[in-house]
Write a protein that holds these residues in place. Structure first.
Motif, PDB file in Angstrom:
ATOM      1  N   LEU A   1      49.018  39.954 -37.459  1.00 22.42           N
ATOM      2  CA  LEU A   1      48.233  40.562 -38.535  1.00 22.42           C
ATOM      3  C   LEU A   1      47.314  41.658 -38.008  1.00 22.42           C
ATOM      4  O   LEU A   1      47.097  42.679 -38.669  1.00 22.42           O
ATOM      5  CB  LEU A   1      47.414  39.487 -39.255  1.00 22.42           C
ATOM      6  CG  LEU A   1      48.195  38.556 -40.173  1.00 22.42           C
ATOM      7  CD1 LEU A   1      47.339  37.369 -40.607  1.00 22.42           C
ATOM      8  CD2 LEU A   1      48.701  39.311 -41.400  1.00 22.42           C
TER       9      LEU A   1
ATOM     10  N   GLY B   1      43.376  35.152 -42.035  1.00 23.55           N
ATOM     11  CA  GLY B   1      44.642  35.387 -42.712  1.00 23.55           C
ATOM     12  C   GLY B   1      45.703  34.378 -42.299  1.00 23.55           C
ATOM     13  O   GLY B   1      46.463  33.876 -43.134  1.00 23.55           O
TER      14      GLY B   1
ATOM     15  N   GLY C   1      47.475  31.725 -44.920  1.00 25.60           N
ATOM     16  CA  GLY C   1      48.913  31.628 -45.111  1.00 25.60           C
ATOM     17  C   GLY C   1      49.431  30.231 -44.857  1.00 25.60           C
ATOM     18  O   GLY C   1      50.210  29.689 -45.659  1.00 25.60           O
TER      19      GLY C   1
ATOM     20  N   PRO D   1      51.937  35.263 -48.683  1.00 25.83           N
ATOM     21  CA  PRO D   1      51.188  36.510 -48.503  1.00 25.83           C
ATOM     22  C   PRO D   1      49.841  36.499 -49.221  1.00 25.83           C
ATOM     23  O   PRO D   1      48.854  37.056 -48.715  1.00 25.83           O
ATOM     24  CB  PRO D   1      52.122  37.577 -49.084  1.00 25.83           C
ATOM     25  CG  PRO D   1      53.477  36.973 -49.000  1.00 25.83           C
ATOM     26  CD  PRO D   1      53.273  35.509 -49.245  1.00 25.83           C
TER      27      PRO D   1
ATOM     28  N   ILE E   1      47.464  34.626 -47.063  1.00 25.09           N
ATOM     29  CA  ILE E   1      47.033  35.472 -45.950  1.00 25.09           C
ATOM     30  C   ILE E   1      45.957  36.444 -46.406  1.00 25.09           C
ATOM     31  O   ILE E   1      44.915  36.605 -45.753  1.00 25.09           O
ATOM     32  CB  ILE E   1      48.236  36.247 -45.365  1.00 25.09           C
ATOM     33  CG1 ILE E   1      49.171  35.296 -44.622  1.00 25.09           C
ATOM     34  CG2 ILE E   1      47.756  37.361 -44.429  1.00 25.09           C
ATOM     35  CD1 ILE E   1      50.422  35.969 -44.084  1.00 25.09           C
ATOM     36  N   THR E   2      46.206  37.097 -47.520  1.00 25.90           N
ATOM     37  CA  THR E   2      45.250  38.089 -48.025  1.00 25.90           C
ATOM     38  C   THR E   2      43.911  37.443 -48.362  1.00 25.90           C
ATOM     39  O   THR E   2      42.846  37.959 -47.986  1.00 25.90           O
ATOM     40  CB  THR E   2      45.826  38.771 -49.278  1.00 25.90           C
ATOM     41  OG1 THR E   2      47.084  39.375 -48.956  1.00 25.90           O
ATOM     42  CG2 THR E   2      44.873  39.840 -49.790  1.00 25.90           C
TER      43      THR E   2
ATOM     44  N   ALA F   1      50.793  41.219 -44.597  1.00 21.84           N
ATOM     45  CA  ALA F   1      50.993  39.830 -45.027  1.00 21.84           C
ATOM     46  C   ALA F   1      52.460  39.564 -45.338  1.00 21.84           C
ATOM     47  O   ALA F   1      53.004  38.517 -44.973  1.00 21.84           O
ATOM     48  CB  ALA F   1      50.121  39.533 -46.245  1.00 21.84           C
TER      49      ALA F   1
END
Length: 307
Positions: free
Chosen positions: A217, A231, A235, A253, A256-257, A279
């Motif tokens: 990332l 992140g 995830g 994703p 992660i964000t 992501a």
């Protein structure tokens, strides 16, 4: 269910193409270097081997001499967990353990429950490293590392005090809760040495995986250490919780964000777009590692000629 999963993945792929275009998404790997992608993939594959060894050591009498078969079982279980929604793939583990090694459903389910508690703790501890590294000032860092170390050793303390904890729980829990308690007892490591091996393997496995995902990332999304670890945590938590979508499309994703933003990532327009593409690529890496791992495990589990 298989057709539904394929349809959802196809719609997800079309959505990514419409928003960014797959060329722009995959081009991030060209900038980072395909050697980097290969190294990240190899490290993720190594975590699958370590995860298999943990189970191999957990059931030494049943799995002895059949590491390749167990590796295939673990990879199939992992792939089903990724592809099927709502953690329904977890049900495959006790069924596969009974079929391949003759382990009872109760014992395999109890062991899986205990290992998942280990996994959740190690996942949070690994992600906590990124949060601690973001702490400013010497005094703040000392307190942060102290709290992190206290959290890290919680499983060891819980195992040492398990007898007292079980007695107290038996007095407080209703009848149904006591049944679950007995299953947890059956799934615990046999002794302190077995616990240390299982706990140590879990920590190394998750620290490696979270570090690799945070590194990816950082390379693809330009994230600093804290948001990168956040992140990776987001995830992986999205795949652990019951809201996990088929193949993690959308949810991984998004996790992660959300995790990166919670750990201080820039929420500006361009930065958020780059984070979104990073992501998606990280999610693809996780899926590819699972597919490659499953394919390799099938080769490892092939019987020798003449068997």
């Amino acid at each position: 269910m298989t057709l539904g999963t394929v349809a959802i993945v196809a719609l997800y792929a079309a959505f990514i193409h419409y928003v960014w275009g797959w060329g722009r998404v995959v081009s991030l790997w060209s900038a980072a270097g395909w050697g980097t992608a290969a190294l990240a993939l190899a490290l993720l594959l190594a975590t699958y081997v370590l995860r298999t060894w943990r189970i191999y050591d957990y059931f030494p009498h049943e799995t002895g001499g059949r590491f390749g078969t167990l590796l295939r079982l673990v990879q199939v279980h992992n792939l089903l967990n990724i592809m099927l929604p709502f953690r329904s793939g977890e049900a495959s583990f006790p069924l596969l353990m009974r079929r391949e090694f003759g382990v009872s459903l109760t014992r395999a389910t109890a062991a899986l429950l205990v290992m998942r508690l280990f996994d959740l703790h190690a996942l949070l501890a690994a992600a906590g490293v990124g949060l601690v590294l973001q702490t400013g000032g010497a005094t703040g860092a000392i307190w942060a590392w102290t709290l992190w170390a206290a959290f890290l050793i919680l499983p060891a303390l819980a195992f040492a005090l398990r007898g007292h904890a079980f007695k107290l729980a038996e007095k407080l829990l209703p009848a149904k809760g006591k049944t679950l308690l007995e299953e947890i007892k059956a799934g615990l490591p046999l002794d302190a040495n077995a616990f240390a091996r299982a706990w140590g393997a879990t920590l190394v496995n998750w620290f490696t995986k979270i570090a690799v995902l945070a590194w990816v990332l950082g390379l693809l999304g330009g994230l600093s250490v804290g948001p990168g670890f956040g992140g990776a945590l987001g995830g992986e938590l999205s795949s652990v919780l019951p809201v996990h979508a088929p193949a993690g499309v959308g949810t991984y994703p998004a996790g992660i964000t959300a995790g990166a933003l919670a750990f201080g990532a820039d929420a500006g327009g361009m930065a958020l777009e780059e984070l979104g593409k990073a992501a998606v690529n990280t999610h693809i890496l996780v899926i590819v590692s699972s597919l490659v791992g499953t394919a390799l495990s099938l080769l490892a589990a092939r019987p020798k000629r003449g068997d």
